[in-house]
Design an enzyme around this catalytic site. Sequence first.
Site, PDB file in Angstrom:
ATOM      1  N   ASP A 163       0.833  -1.199   0.000  1.00 16.03           N
ATOM      2  CA  ASP A 163       0.000   0.000   0.000  1.00 16.03           C
ATOM      3  C   ASP A 163       0.873   1.257   0.000  1.00 16.03           C
ATOM      4  OD1 ASP A 163      -2.684   1.443   0.626  1.00 16.03           O
ATOM      5  OD2 ASP A 163      -1.380   2.060   2.289  1.00 16.03           O
ATOM      6  N   LYS A 219       1.709   4.536  -2.798  1.00 16.78           N
ATOM      7  CA  LYS A 219       1.610   5.938  -2.380  1.00 16.78           C
ATOM      8  C   LYS A 219       2.921   6.681  -2.592  1.00 16.78           C
ATOM      9  CE  LYS A 219      -2.024   4.966   0.995  1.00 16.78           C
ATOM     10  NZ  LYS A 219      -2.394   4.871   2.427  1.00 16.78           N
TER      11      LYS A 219
END
Length: 362
Positions: free
Chosen positions: A223, A227
């Site tokens: 994740d 980002k």
Amino acid sequence: MGRYDLALIGFGGVNRALAELISQSGDRLAEELGFALRVVAITDLRAGSLVDTDGIDLAPLLAAEPGELSFAGLAGGSADPRNEWVIREVPADIVVEATFTNPTDGEPALSHVRWALESGKHVCTTNKGPVALAGRALKQLAAERGVSFEFEGSVLSGTPILRTAERMFGGLEITGVQGIMNGTSNYILGRLEEGIEPSAAIAEAQELGYAEADPTADIEGHDVQLKVMILANEVLGADLRREDVFCEGISAITPDEVRDAVSKGLRWKLVGSATRHEDGSVDARVAPLALPAQHPLAGISGPVNAVAFHTDLLGTVTVCGPGAGRIETAYALLSDLIAIHQRHADVDTAPTRLVLKETHRV
């Protein structure tokens, strides 16, 4: 007063929260923002699809439990999500994409975004996949079609990290970013400091809604990897692919290592970072670090996220705020809608541009 018609792709927590905001606070927002919002289409993997070009009555949909909602028996409803047809054919001004993130190839969200832009519709999304894996191409497609592609919620949920860098740092050279960008891993590391075993900490995070049923993307850093790619590409002008970003999660950190770090005045954090060098190249990585107390990220606890910008004139500037939550992420979508309005409300009326519809409140 003008109005924007929305097609919601995905009706999970985030788009459902946006629908609640429109249903419950639509008049107040219209008065404050100068435009109204109306939902004309919704698609969902489980519920199917629902279309009403005169505006969907959201209240009964929101009254139903999410797992029990079905559009099949409603006027304009179908058991089939019909995503491509809805995106391409329903006369919505803005497509709001909030389906699950696929870190491998970005699908099906990547196709959802592309179909909308090809159809001359604005897009806002909270989905990291399309932005990280194909952001440059999608932005180019949006420019060719004269529409906007907005994705503020793809990094820190409702905390406006991308617009802060874009609008508030004029005159500064940003040389690097470093952040805690995953509330689940940060919560788990904090609980390990308190003596909780990893399995119990993960279970707690799941019960509190911070972690998914499968927490792999959070625990292993995938994740954060996406980002970091978005931040590096948007803020530092990079063009990183996933394989360019080294990624190590927190699964190998033991409770003993965490407690030993605390005894030395250090705190383990899963940190995503990107640095631009003088030759213009950008290095990026995701890895757990034991940070000293004086580090700007060391005091970030629980599900809160933060990004430290390293600049030439101000030194390090740190922005922190909620990095998760359905309401918070729905606010990011609202901020995207505002940005679309600000950019396009006064443009000409060429076919590829948004024509603000006239509406009258009763």
